[in-house]
Design a protein around this motif. Structure first.
Motif, mmCIF file in Angstrom:
data_model
loop_
_atom_site.group_PDB
_atom_site.id
_atom_site.type_symbol
_atom_site.label_atom_id
_atom_site.label_comp_id
_atom_site.label_asym_id
_atom_site.label_seq_id
_atom_site.Cartn_x
_atom_site.Cartn_y
_atom_site.Cartn_z
ATOM 1 N N TRP A 40 34.236 32.640 48.343
ATOM 2 C CA TRP A 40 34.828 33.930 47.989
ATOM 3 C C TRP A 40 34.686 34.967 49.096
ATOM 4 O O TRP A 40 33.670 35.040 49.775
ATOM 5 N N VAL A 41 35.707 35.811 49.234
ATOM 6 C CA VAL A 41 35.607 37.113 49.902
ATOM 7 C C VAL A 41 35.949 38.105 48.806
ATOM 8 O O VAL A 41 37.020 38.046 48.214
ATOM 9 N N MET A 42 34.999 38.998 48.500
ATOM 10 C CA MET A 42 35.123 39.858 47.325
ATOM 11 C C MET A 42 35.467 41.302 47.685
ATOM 12 O O MET A 42 35.063 41.799 48.724
ATOM 13 N N GLN A 43 36.185 41.924 46.768
ATOM 14 C CA GLN A 43 36.455 43.356 46.809
ATOM 15 C C GLN A 43 36.320 43.877 45.389
ATOM 16 O O GLN A 43 36.988 43.388 44.480
ATOM 17 N N SER A 44 35.464 44.852 45.204
ATOM 18 C CA SER A 44 35.277 45.473 43.901
ATOM 19 C C SER A 44 36.395 46.476 43.655
ATOM 20 O O SER A 44 36.733 47.272 44.535
ATOM 21 N N VAL A 45 36.957 46.431 42.445
ATOM 22 C CA VAL A 45 38.061 47.309 42.067
ATOM 23 C C VAL A 45 37.735 47.917 40.701
ATOM 24 O O VAL A 45 37.400 47.176 39.769
ATOM 25 N N PRO A 46 37.826 49.243 40.548
ATOM 26 C CA PRO A 46 37.643 49.815 39.209
ATOM 27 C C PRO A 46 38.636 49.167 38.238
ATOM 28 O O PRO A 46 39.785 48.892 38.609
ATOM 29 N N ALA A 47 38.183 48.920 37.012
ATOM 30 C CA ALA A 47 39.024 48.216 36.035
ATOM 31 C C ALA A 47 40.384 48.880 35.847
ATOM 32 O O ALA A 47 41.388 48.198 35.635
ATOM 33 N N GLU A 48 40.431 50.200 35.947
ATOM 34 C CA GLU A 48 41.710 50.895 35.753
ATOM 35 C C GLU A 48 42.691 50.659 36.905
ATOM 36 O O GLU A 48 43.873 50.964 36.800
ATOM 37 N N ASN A 49 42.213 50.090 38.021
ATOM 38 C CA ASN A 49 43.083 49.784 39.164
ATOM 39 C C ASN A 49 43.481 48.310 39.203
ATOM 40 O O ASN A 49 43.977 47.828 40.220
ATOM 41 N N PHE A 50 43.240 47.607 38.108
ATOM 42 C CA PHE A 50 43.553 46.186 38.008
ATOM 43 C C PHE A 50 44.465 45.975 36.802
ATOM 44 O O PHE A 50 44.224 46.532 35.738
ATOM 45 N N GLU A 51 45.503 45.165 36.986
ATOM 46 C CA GLU A 51 46.380 44.836 35.864
ATOM 47 C C GLU A 51 46.649 43.339 35.845
ATOM 48 O O GLU A 51 47.184 42.783 36.814
ATOM 49 N N LEU A 52 46.282 42.698 34.758
ATOM 50 C CA LEU A 52 46.595 41.290 34.551
ATOM 51 C C LEU A 52 48.040 41.216 34.077
ATOM 52 O O LEU A 52 48.381 41.743 33.022
ATOM 53 N N LEU A 53 48.895 40.597 34.856
ATOM 54 C CA LEU A 53 50.321 40.537 34.545
ATOM 55 C C LEU A 53 50.676 39.350 33.661
ATOM 56 O O LEU A 53 51.575 39.438 32.828
ATOM 57 N N SER A 54 50.003 38.227 33.878
ATOM 58 C CA SER A 54 50.279 37.036 33.076
ATOM 59 C C SER A 54 49.088 36.094 33.140
ATOM 60 O O SER A 54 48.275 36.165 34.043
ATOM 61 N N GLY A 55 49.025 35.216 32.139
ATOM 62 C CA GLY A 55 48.022 34.167 32.147
ATOM 63 C C GLY A 55 46.749 34.442 31.380
ATOM 64 O O GLY A 55 45.800 33.663 31.481
ATOM 65 N N ALA A 56 46.707 35.512 30.589
ATOM 66 C CA ALA A 56 45.490 35.792 29.803
ATOM 67 C C ALA A 56 45.121 34.590 28.941
ATOM 68 O O ALA A 56 43.936 34.278 28.775
ATOM 69 N N ASP A 57 46.121 33.889 28.429
ATOM 70 C CA ASP A 57 45.875 32.723 27.578
ATOM 71 C C ASP A 57 45.400 31.507 28.365
ATOM 72 O O ASP A 57 44.945 30.526 27.784
ATOM 73 N N LYS A 58 45.467 31.559 29.687
ATOM 74 C CA LYS A 58 45.033 30.452 30.547
ATOM 75 C C LYS A 58 43.609 30.645 31.069
ATOM 76 O O LYS A 58 43.046 29.744 31.675
ATOM 77 N N LEU A 59 43.033 31.821 30.862
ATOM 78 C CA LEU A 59 41.725 32.122 31.434
ATOM 79 C C LEU A 59 40.582 31.526 30.620
ATOM 80 O O LEU A 59 40.556 31.622 29.394
ATOM 81 N N VAL A 60 39.640 30.923 31.324
ATOM 82 C CA VAL A 60 38.431 30.369 30.738
ATOM 83 C C VAL A 60 37.253 31.122 31.342
ATOM 84 O O VAL A 60 37.204 31.355 32.546
ATOM 85 N N ASP A 61 36.305 31.506 30.508
ATOM 86 C CA ASP A 61 35.141 32.296 30.908
ATOM 87 C C ASP A 61 33.965 31.381 31.226
ATOM 88 O O ASP A 61 33.661 30.463 30.464
ATOM 89 N N TYR A 62 33.317 31.635 32.364
ATOM 90 C CA TYR A 62 32.093 30.924 32.731
ATOM 91 C C TYR A 62 31.048 31.961 33.110
ATOM 92 O O TYR A 62 31.323 32.857 33.901
ATOM 93 N N ARG A 63 29.864 31.861 32.546
ATOM 94 C CA ARG A 63 28.778 32.790 32.862
ATOM 95 C C ARG A 63 27.537 31.988 33.233
ATOM 96 O O ARG A 63 27.275 30.953 32.644
ATOM 97 N N PHE A 64 26.775 32.515 34.201
ATOM 98 C CA PHE A 64 25.533 31.855 34.584
ATOM 99 C C PHE A 64 24.514 32.912 34.970
ATOM 100 O O PHE A 64 24.800 34.102 34.950
ATOM 101 N N ASN A 65 23.313 32.483 35.254
ATOM 102 C CA ASN A 65 22.205 33.353 35.637
ATOM 103 C C ASN A 65 22.005 34.442 34.584
ATOM 104 O O ASN A 65 21.617 34.140 33.476
ATOM 105 N N THR A 66 22.302 35.705 34.879
ATOM 106 C CA THR A 66 22.096 36.784 33.912
ATOM 107 C C THR A 66 23.202 36.851 32.866
ATOM 108 O O THR A 66 23.098 37.611 31.910
ATOM 109 N N LYS A 67 24.258 36.096 33.063
ATOM 110 C CA LYS A 67 25.417 36.038 32.162
ATOM 111 C C LYS A 67 26.144 37.376 32.027
ATOM 112 O O LYS A 67 26.895 37.601 31.095
ATOM 113 N N ALA A 68 25.917 38.274 32.978
ATOM 114 C CA ALA A 68 26.537 39.598 32.935
ATOM 115 C C ALA A 68 27.954 39.598 33.497
ATOM 116 O O ALA A 68 28.755 40.445 33.135
#
Length: 120
Positions: A40-68
């Motif tokens: 990964w190369v990461m860039q933090s973006v405030p949630a209000e500056n992000f828009e999911l256009l498609s694929g919400a039904d395709k997303l799978v959640d994975y959490r590890f360590n602190t699970k945050a």
């Protein structure tokens, strides 16, 4: 200073698509076991500056360590192009994978911040 603009990102198969408005001015990588493997190369973006256009039904959640952090990947192609979480003040943010942006400039890893997630 980099220019703020709206970038377009997607998973490999294109099922998950989004836009993120940012300046790409605080790029970073991480050496934790997961990020190191993903490259990964990461860039933090405030949630209000992000828009999911498609694929919400395709997303799978994975959490590890602190699970945050909600690591979200496409169930079809397996690519994690963004993750959701909160900053230290509790504000919602989205961490985008700059490598999943369609129109991002080339990244020189020698010039970005390196997070020591292996010891965090």
């Amino acid at each position: 200073m980099p220019e703020t603009r709206t970038y377009h990102g997607q998973c490999h198969c294109g099922a998950v698509r989004y836009t993120a408005t940012t300046d790409l001015g605080s790029l970073m990588d991480c050496n934790c076991s997961r990020c190191r493997r993903l490259g990964w190369v990461m860039q933090s973006v405030p949630a209000e500056n992000f828009e999911l256009l498609s694929g919400a039904d395709k997303l799978v959640d994975y959490r590890f360590n602190t699970k945050a952090i909600q690591h979200l990947f496409c169930r079809d192609c397996g690519i994690e192009s963004f993750a959701r979480g909160q900053d230290r003040e509790g504000r919602e943010l989205v961490m985008i994978n700059v490598n999943a942006l369609d129109d991002a400039p080339a990244v020189d890893r020698a010039t970005i911040m390196h997070w020591n997630g292996a010891e965090a």
